[in-house]
Design a protein around this motif. Structure first.
Motif, PDB file in Angstrom:
ATOM      1  N   GLY A   1       0.808  -1.214   0.000  1.00 31.48           N
ATOM      2  CA  GLY A   1       0.000   0.000   0.000  1.00 31.48           C
ATOM      3  C   GLY A   1       0.842   1.265   0.000  1.00 31.48           C
ATOM      4  N   LEU A   2       1.833   1.321   0.893  1.00 33.53           N
ATOM      5  CA  LEU A   2       2.672   2.504   0.985  1.00 33.53           C
ATOM      6  C   LEU A   2       3.522   2.677  -0.276  1.00 33.53           C
ATOM      7  CD1 LEU A   2       3.565   4.925   2.585  1.00 33.53           C
ATOM      8  CD2 LEU A   2       5.185   3.464   3.816  1.00 33.53           C
ATOM      9  N   VAL A   3       4.046   1.579  -0.802  1.00 31.65           N
ATOM     10  CA  VAL A   3       4.830   1.655  -2.038  1.00 31.65           C
ATOM     11  C   VAL A   3       3.957   2.178  -3.180  1.00 31.65           C
ATOM     12  CG1 VAL A   3       6.046   0.310  -3.805  1.00 31.65           C
ATOM     13  CG2 VAL A   3       6.516  -0.089  -1.396  1.00 31.65           C
ATOM     14  N   GLY A   4       2.726   1.695  -3.250  1.00 31.67           N
ATOM     15  CA  GLY A   4       1.818   2.162  -4.295  1.00 31.67           C
ATOM     16  C   GLY A   4       1.596   3.664  -4.226  1.00 31.67           C
ATOM     17  N   LEU A   5       1.434   4.183  -3.023  1.00 29.90           N
ATOM     18  CA  LEU A   5       1.255   5.631  -2.862  1.00 29.90           C
ATOM     19  C   LEU A   5       2.529   6.390  -3.199  1.00 29.90           C
ATOM     20  CD1 LEU A   5      -0.813   5.595   0.434  1.00 29.90           C
ATOM     21  CD2 LEU A   5      -1.647   6.200  -1.856  1.00 29.90           C
ATOM     22  N   LEU A   6       3.673   5.865  -2.762  1.00 28.14           N
ATOM     23  CA  LEU A   6       4.944   6.538  -3.022  1.00 28.14           C
ATOM     24  C   LEU A   6       5.328   6.494  -4.496  1.00 28.14           C
ATOM     25  CD1 LEU A   6       6.914   5.391   0.123  1.00 28.14           C
ATOM     26  CD2 LEU A   6       6.195   7.730  -0.411  1.00 28.14           C
ATOM     27  N   MET A   7       4.868   5.482  -5.232  1.00 26.18           N
ATOM     28  CA  MET A   7       5.151   5.409  -6.670  1.00 26.18           C
ATOM     29  C   MET A   7       4.509   6.580  -7.420  1.00 26.18           C
ATOM     30  SD  MET A   7       7.162   2.933  -7.640  1.00 26.18           S
ATOM     31  CE  MET A   7       6.792   2.649  -9.370  1.00 26.18           C
TER      32      MET A   7
ATOM     33  N   GLN B   1       9.552  15.757  -2.528  1.00 22.47           N
ATOM     34  CA  GLN B   1       9.321  15.368  -1.144  1.00 22.47           C
ATOM     35  C   GLN B   1       8.023  14.579  -1.065  1.00 22.47           C
ATOM     36  OE1 GLN B   1       9.278  19.009   1.071  1.00 22.47           O
ATOM     37  NE2 GLN B   1      11.482  19.208   1.038  1.00 22.47           N
ATOM     38  N   ILE B   2       7.956  13.697  -0.071  1.00 17.32           N
ATOM     39  CA  ILE B   2       6.704  12.968   0.107  1.00 17.32           C
ATOM     40  C   ILE B   2       5.619  13.980   0.478  1.00 17.32           C
ATOM     41  CG2 ILE B   2       7.842  10.804   0.754  1.00 17.32           C
ATOM     42  CD1 ILE B   2       6.990  11.442   3.678  1.00 17.32           C
ATOM     43  N   PRO B   3       4.380  13.727   0.094  1.00 18.50           N
ATOM     44  CA  PRO B   3       3.306  14.672   0.408  1.00 18.50           C
ATOM     45  C   PRO B   3       2.918  14.593   1.889  1.00 18.50           C
ATOM     46  CG  PRO B   3       2.419  12.777  -0.753  1.00 18.50           C
ATOM     47  CD  PRO B   3       3.916  12.615  -0.735  1.00 18.50           C
ATOM     48  N   PRO B   4       2.357  15.683   2.417  1.00 13.10           N
ATOM     49  CA  PRO B   4       1.962  15.702   3.827  1.00 13.10           C
ATOM     50  C   PRO B   4       1.037  14.553   4.231  1.00 13.10           C
ATOM     51  CG  PRO B   4       1.859  17.913   2.926  1.00 13.10           C
ATOM     52  CD  PRO B   4       2.149  16.982   1.773  1.00 13.10           C
ATOM     53  N   GLN B   5       0.238  14.052   3.304  1.00 12.14           N
ATOM     54  CA  GLN B   5      -0.680  12.949   3.603  1.00 12.14           C
ATOM     55  C   GLN B   5       0.068  11.676   4.001  1.00 12.14           C
ATOM     56  OE1 GLN B   5      -0.599  14.862   0.915  1.00 12.14           O
ATOM     57  NE2 GLN B   5      -2.643  15.365   0.173  1.00 12.14           N
ATOM     58  N   LEU B   6       1.349  11.566   3.618  1.00  5.56           N
ATOM     59  CA  LEU B   6       2.128  10.365   3.929  1.00  5.56           C
ATOM     60  C   LEU B   6       3.087  10.571   5.099  1.00  5.56           C
ATOM     61  CD1 LEU B   6       2.902   9.027   0.351  1.00  5.56           C
ATOM     62  CD2 LEU B   6       1.083   8.350   1.908  1.00  5.56           C
ATOM     63  N   TYR B   7       3.126  11.772   5.671  1.00  6.71           N
ATOM     64  CA  TYR B   7       4.045  12.053   6.771  1.00  6.71           C
ATOM     65  C   TYR B   7       3.891  11.052   7.905  1.00  6.71           C
ATOM     66  CZ  TYR B   7       5.345  16.765   5.031  1.00  6.71           C
ATOM     67  OH  TYR B   7       5.819  17.830   4.317  1.00  6.71           O
ATOM     68  N   LEU B   8       2.660  10.816   8.347  1.00  5.11           N
ATOM     69  CA  LEU B   8       2.440   9.944   9.503  1.00  5.11           C
ATOM     70  C   LEU B   8       2.918   8.517   9.226  1.00  5.11           C
ATOM     71  CD1 LEU B   8       1.447   9.562  12.366  1.00  5.11           C
ATOM     72  CD2 LEU B   8      -0.845   9.167  11.444  1.00  5.11           C
TER      73      LEU B   8
ATOM     74  N   GLU C   1       6.050   6.813  11.187  1.00  2.00           N
ATOM     75  CA  GLU C   1       5.917   5.575  11.962  1.00  2.00           C
ATOM     76  C   GLU C   1       6.961   4.557  11.526  1.00  2.00           C
ATOM     77  OE1 GLU C   1       1.892   4.158  11.824  1.00  2.00           O
ATOM     78  OE2 GLU C   1       1.131   5.927  12.863  1.00  2.00           O
ATOM     79  N   LEU C   2       7.180   4.451  10.239  1.00  2.00           N
ATOM     80  CA  LEU C   2       8.188   3.530   9.716  1.00  2.00           C
ATOM     81  C   LEU C   2       9.585   3.931  10.181  1.00  2.00           C
ATOM     82  CD1 LEU C   2       9.052   1.167   7.926  1.00  2.00           C
ATOM     83  CD2 LEU C   2       9.049   2.753   5.991  1.00  2.00           C
ATOM     84  N   LEU C   3       9.911   5.210  10.083  1.00  2.00           N
ATOM     85  CA  LEU C   3      11.231   5.685  10.507  1.00  2.00           C
ATOM     86  C   LEU C   3      11.441   5.521  12.009  1.00  2.00           C
ATOM     87  CD1 LEU C   3      11.548   8.881   8.291  1.00  2.00           C
ATOM     88  CD2 LEU C   3      12.662   6.661   7.954  1.00  2.00           C
TER      89      LEU C   3
END
Length: 98
Positions: free
Chosen positions: A53-59, A66-73, A77-79
């Motif tokens: 799911g996350l890879v699909g969004l990041l693609m 930069q990653i969009p604010p919607q993916l910050y959380l 959490e991963l970091l």
């Protein structure tokens, strides 16, 4: 981060060098390119997290953006989990649900 299905394998590499508010997408690809990204990460001791799911969004993020604010959380959490893993405070079996 990577998707595990070898037929549809995708990978995205993030980097943060302290510039700007968020990590950037520094590499992404499908198939053989994804395999090369994953191999390079492992050769350099970089953990590869598998989250379709996350890879699909990041693609969808443009290379070097930069990653969009919607993916910050999700990325935070991963970091945070990776930081705890490196300090011995977490285990691979406790993968974050991102």
């Amino acid at each position: 981060m990577a998707e595990t299905d070898p037929k549809r394998q995708t990978a995205v590499a993030l980097a943060y060098q302290g510039q700007g508010p968020a990590p950037r997408v520094v590499a992404k690809g499908r198939g053989m390119v994804a395999q090369a990204i994953i191999q390079k990460a492992k050769e350099h001791g970089v953990f590869v997290h598998e989250s379709e799911g996350l890879v699909g969004l990041l693609m969808q993020v443009e290379l070097d953006d930069q990653i969009p604010p919607q993916l910050y959380l999700a990325v935070a959490e991963l970091l945070a989990w990776l930081y705890r893993l490196e300090r011995g405070e977490a285990s691979l079996s406790e993968k974050p649900k991102v």
